[in-house]
Design a protein around this motif. Structure first.
Motif, PDB file in Angstrom:
ATOM      1  N   UNK A  39       0.990  -1.188  -0.087  1.00 61.27           N
ATOM      2  CA  UNK A  39       0.022  -0.111  -0.143  1.00 61.27           C
ATOM      3  C   UNK A  39       0.926   1.220   0.032  1.00 61.27           C
ATOM      4  N   UNK A  40       0.603   2.224  -0.969  1.00 65.88           N
ATOM      5  CA  UNK A  40       1.394   3.413  -0.879  1.00 65.88           C
ATOM      6  C   UNK A  40       0.833   4.314   0.079  1.00 65.88           C
ATOM      7  N   UNK A  41       1.774   4.935   0.896  1.00 65.88           N
ATOM      8  CA  UNK A  41       1.384   5.878   1.832  1.00 65.88           C
ATOM      9  C   UNK A  41       1.226   7.316   1.239  1.00 65.88           C
ATOM     10  N   UNK A  42       0.270   8.130   1.877  1.00 61.53           N
ATOM     11  CA  UNK A  42       0.118   9.579   1.334  1.00 61.53           C
ATOM     12  C   UNK A  42       1.385  10.029   1.030  1.00 61.53           C
ATOM     13  N   UNK A  43       2.481  10.011   1.866  1.00 63.47           N
ATOM     14  CA  UNK A  43       3.828  10.545   1.357  1.00 63.47           C
ATOM     15  C   UNK A  43       4.358   9.989   0.156  1.00 63.47           C
ATOM     16  N   UNK A  44       4.321   8.606   0.088  1.00 63.52           N
ATOM     17  CA  UNK A  44       4.689   8.062  -1.196  1.00 63.52           C
ATOM     18  C   UNK A  44       4.074   8.678  -2.537  1.00 63.52           C
ATOM     19  N   UNK A  45       2.586   8.610  -2.257  1.00 61.58           N
ATOM     20  CA  UNK A  45       1.851   9.047  -3.450  1.00 61.58           C
ATOM     21  C   UNK A  45       2.217  10.378  -3.918  1.00 61.58           C
ATOM     22  N   UNK A  46       2.380  11.421  -2.940  1.00 63.68           N
ATOM     23  CA  UNK A  46       2.785  12.727  -3.129  1.00 63.68           C
ATOM     24  C   UNK A  46       4.059  12.832  -3.665  1.00 63.68           C
ATOM     25  N   UNK A  47       5.064  11.712  -3.328  1.00 61.01           N
ATOM     26  CA  UNK A  47       6.512  11.727  -3.851  1.00 61.01           C
ATOM     27  C   UNK A  47       6.345  11.339  -5.482  1.00 61.01           C
ATOM     28  N   UNK A  48       5.264  10.360  -5.649  1.00 63.22           N
ATOM     29  CA  UNK A  48       5.033   9.848  -6.974  1.00 63.22           C
ATOM     30  C   UNK A  48       4.803  10.962  -7.889  1.00 63.22           C
ATOM     31  N   UNK A  49       3.937  11.917  -7.337  1.00 62.99           N
ATOM     32  CA  UNK A  49       3.548  13.062  -8.171  1.00 62.99           C
ATOM     33  C   UNK A  49       4.633  13.933  -8.626  1.00 62.99           C
ATOM     34  N   UNK A  50       5.513  14.239  -7.515  1.00 59.79           N
ATOM     35  CA  UNK A  50       6.569  15.000  -7.868  1.00 59.79           C
ATOM     36  C   UNK A  50       7.539  14.417  -8.488  1.00 59.79           C
ATOM     37  N   UNK A  51       7.790  12.948  -8.476  1.00 59.74           N
ATOM     38  CA  UNK A  51       8.703  12.343  -9.488  1.00 59.74           C
ATOM     39  C   UNK A  51       7.996  12.487 -10.742  1.00 59.74           C
ATOM     40  N   UNK A  52       6.892  12.137 -10.857  1.00 65.90           N
ATOM     41  CA  UNK A  52       6.530  11.921 -12.228  1.00 65.90           C
ATOM     42  C   UNK A  52       6.338  13.835 -13.026  1.00 65.90           C
TER      43      UNK A  52
END
Length: 110
Positions: free
Chosen positions: A76-89
């Motif tokens: 499960x992606x945490x909120x911090x990981x999902x935010x990091x994914x958006x910043x990464x993308x």
């Protein structure tokens, strides 16, 4: 009895009426920030960068975005990981993740 009721009315006349004249007493809220869409998350590439194979939305054991390796191995992606994914993308430090129905979607606030 009427004098007592009138006295109580006078006692509470200024409460909740919005008649506060102190400087800064009202209007001190910062302007509201609005979400501006960046685009779909497309987190499969982000999950691959973390060593997983793809991303999927799952209802169990908890609703959310999961990185998947084989059908039975998930994280499960945490909120911090999902935010990091958006910043990464998108390469934007202010990018944040929000679900759009069951899809990953990235936004910035302005």
């Amino acid at each position: 009895m009427a004098a007592v009721v009138a006295g109580v009315g006078l006692l509470f006349a200024g409460v909740g009426g919005g008649d506060d004249d102190r400087p800064g007493a009202r209007g001190s809220r910062p302007p509201s920030r609005r979400r501006s869409p960046r685009g779909p998350g497309h987190f499969t590439e982000y999950c691959k960068s973390l060593g997983w194979e793809w991303v999927a939305y799952r209802e169990t054991p908890q609703p959310g975005a999961y990185c998947v390796r084989r059908a039975d191995d998930t994280m499960l992606l945490t909120a911090a990981q999902r935010n990091a994914g958006c910043r990464w993308r998108y390469g934007v430090p202010e990018a944040r993740h929000y679900f759009k129905d069951k899809s990953n979607y990235c936004y910035t606030t302005r």
